[in-house]
Design a protein around this motif. Structure first.
Motif, PDB file in Angstrom:
ATOM      1  N   TYR A 271       0.854  -1.195   0.000  1.00  0.00           N
ATOM      2  CA  TYR A 271       0.000   0.000   0.000  1.00  0.00           C
ATOM      3  C   TYR A 271       0.886   1.239   0.000  1.00  0.00           C
ATOM      4  O   TYR A 271       1.860   1.313   0.743  1.00  0.00           O
ATOM      5  CB  TYR A 271      -0.890   0.037   1.239  1.00  0.00           C
ATOM      6  N   TRP A 284      -3.106   3.378   7.971  1.00  0.00           N
ATOM      7  CA  TRP A 284      -2.946   2.026   7.426  1.00  0.00           C
ATOM      8  C   TRP A 284      -2.553   1.094   8.567  1.00  0.00           C
ATOM      9  O   TRP A 284      -1.579   1.339   9.281  1.00  0.00           O
ATOM     10  CB  TRP A 284      -1.864   1.997   6.350  1.00  0.00           C
ATOM     11  N   ASN A 303       4.021  -0.787   3.636  1.00  0.00           N
ATOM     12  CA  ASN A 303       3.282   0.467   3.523  1.00  0.00           C
ATOM     13  C   ASN A 303       4.259   1.626   3.445  1.00  0.00           C
ATOM     14  O   ASN A 303       5.186   1.720   4.243  1.00  0.00           O
ATOM     15  CB  ASN A 303       2.337   0.655   4.718  1.00  0.00           C
ATOM     16  N   SER A 316       0.920   4.490  10.358  1.00  0.00           N
ATOM     17  CA  SER A 316       1.179   3.216   9.704  1.00  0.00           C
ATOM     18  C   SER A 316       1.566   2.187  10.761  1.00  0.00           C
ATOM     19  O   SER A 316       2.542   2.379  11.485  1.00  0.00           O
ATOM     20  CB  SER A 316       2.302   3.379   8.670  1.00  0.00           C
TER      21      SER A 316
END
Length: 395
Positions: A271, A284, A303, A316
């Motif tokens: 991502y 995320w 990520n 994150s």
């Protein structure tokens, strides 16, 4: 820049625990049908501590829904080889994969009388993607939907869910990936600036099945996509790709759970997101669970976040639970930072103006993911959308 990186090889030395479930394990998350079985969160709960509760509160309160096309309209392509139908609440495979873990998912399951059912029958290979246009027309009225996507044994199909307009929308998507079948799902959140969207995606993979799950979030005031993927038999693969671009006062949240419950399966999660503007926020959270019986697992999650302006924030959180040491590899990485000064210096030293150099860096940041999308029209749309975002911040 903050970086967390665990290599695939040396789990013990990196502090990734091997052991049985604890009460904090992702496997113990409460789940139940029925809106009344789920309380409205306060924000102190782990799964809600990053959420934009003020924005999505009307969906959390909703105990009834509207199915009128004046609120949310559905337009489904007619693609040869894919059957289009509907499923009631008690008609399998609807509600056989998804047991709601939150109040909004429970509402979508309970309040949606008929789910859209798209199926590629056994041994059918469908080259043309089937597109579902979901158009919101009223952001003041709560609406819900349930969608079941299926590829039966040895079938192959691509489904595109395109969300546009304005809406207050709760959505459940179930993906049934049969033995030896291949499914690609592309979910585009391209809403107007005032839309609120909370979605739950759940996939179960059969033996030797392959799933490519792509989530793109560009629009909406608050968007939250929870995705769960479970391996039910050996030899399966999942690739999860996510791309998001948060603007001023926009909250984009993506939570993933990959449940390795069968041996010799592979998962790869990547991502990437960019943020610009005061109050731009991205979240995320990636959870991977490798159960005791999942020997031979190979998994990795990544990520990356690129902060373009002051006032933006990216959270994150990668998590990894491992119950067996008999695996091929497992790891995760996360990073959040601003432009790479060395990249900018390199480009500017070759006569490229600073604004164009910054654009090139952002284009390169996303290009890796865009090239992994096999539908040309989606690649072109994303490239154009990123250019539009860059023009807002860099002119």
């Amino acid at each position: 820049m903050t970086v967390t990186d665990h290599s695939k090889a040396e789990l013990d030395s990196e502090g990734i625990a091997l052991g049985a479930h604890t009460e904090d394990s992702r496997a113990y998350r409460y789940a139940a049908f029925g809106v009344d079985n789920h309380e409205i969160p306060t924000g102190r709960e782990e799964e809600w501590r990053f959420a934009s509760l003020r924005e999505i509160y009307p969906l959390l309160q909703a105990t009834e829904t509207t199915v009128s096309e004046d609120v949310v309209a559905f337009d489904v392509d007619d693609v040869e080889g894919i059957t289009v139908g509907s499923l009631g609440a008690d008609e399998a495979p609807r509600n056989t994969l998804l047991v709601p873990e939150d109040r909004i998912a429970a509402a979508a399951a309970e309040l949606t009388a008929n789910a859209l059912h798209l199926k590629a029958p056994k041994n059918t290979e469908v080259e043309q993607p089937l597109r579902v246009e979901i158009t919101g027309k009223d952001g003041s009225t709560a609406s819900h939907a349930a969608i079941v996507l299926e590829t039966e044994e040895s079938a192959r199909a691509t489904y595109i869910l395109n969300h546009t307009g304005t809406a207050l929308f709760g959505e459940n998507v179930e993906m049934v990936v049969g033995d030896n079948s291949e499914m690609t799902v592309i979910s585009l959140q391209d809403w107007d600036d005032d839309a609120i969207h909370v979605a739950t995606h759940v996939a179960h993979l059969g033996r030797d099945a392959k799933l490519k799950h792509i989530v793109v979030s560009l629009g909406g005031r608050a968007v939250r996509v929870n995705s769960t993927s479970k391996f039910n038999a050996p030899g399966s693969e999942i690739e999860q790709i996510g791309l998001y671009f948060a603007d001023d006062k926009q909250h984009l949240e993506h939570r993933l759970f990959v449940d390795h419950a069968a041996p010799k399966c592979t998962s790869d999660v990547t991502y990437k997101g960019a943020l610009q503007g005061k109050g731009a926020r991205s979240v995320w959270v990636g959870d991977v669970l490798i159960r005791k019986e999942a020997e031979g697992t190979d998994t990795y999650e990544l990520n990356r976040n690129l902060v373009l302006t002051e006032g933006a924030r990216a959270d994150s959180v990668p998590n990894l639970e491992i119950e067996t040491g008999e695996i091929e590899g497992a790891g995760h990485a996360a990073a959040t930072g601003r432009f790479d000064d060395e990249q900018l210096f390199y480009l500017r030293s070759r006569g490229i103006p600073e604004i164009e150099a910054r654009r090139l860096v952002v284009r390169g940041f996303f290009q890796e993911l865009i090239q992994k999308i096999d539908v040309p029209e989606i690649r072109e749309h994303l490239t154009d959308s990123i250019e539009d975002e860059l023009r807002r911040s860099m002119n």
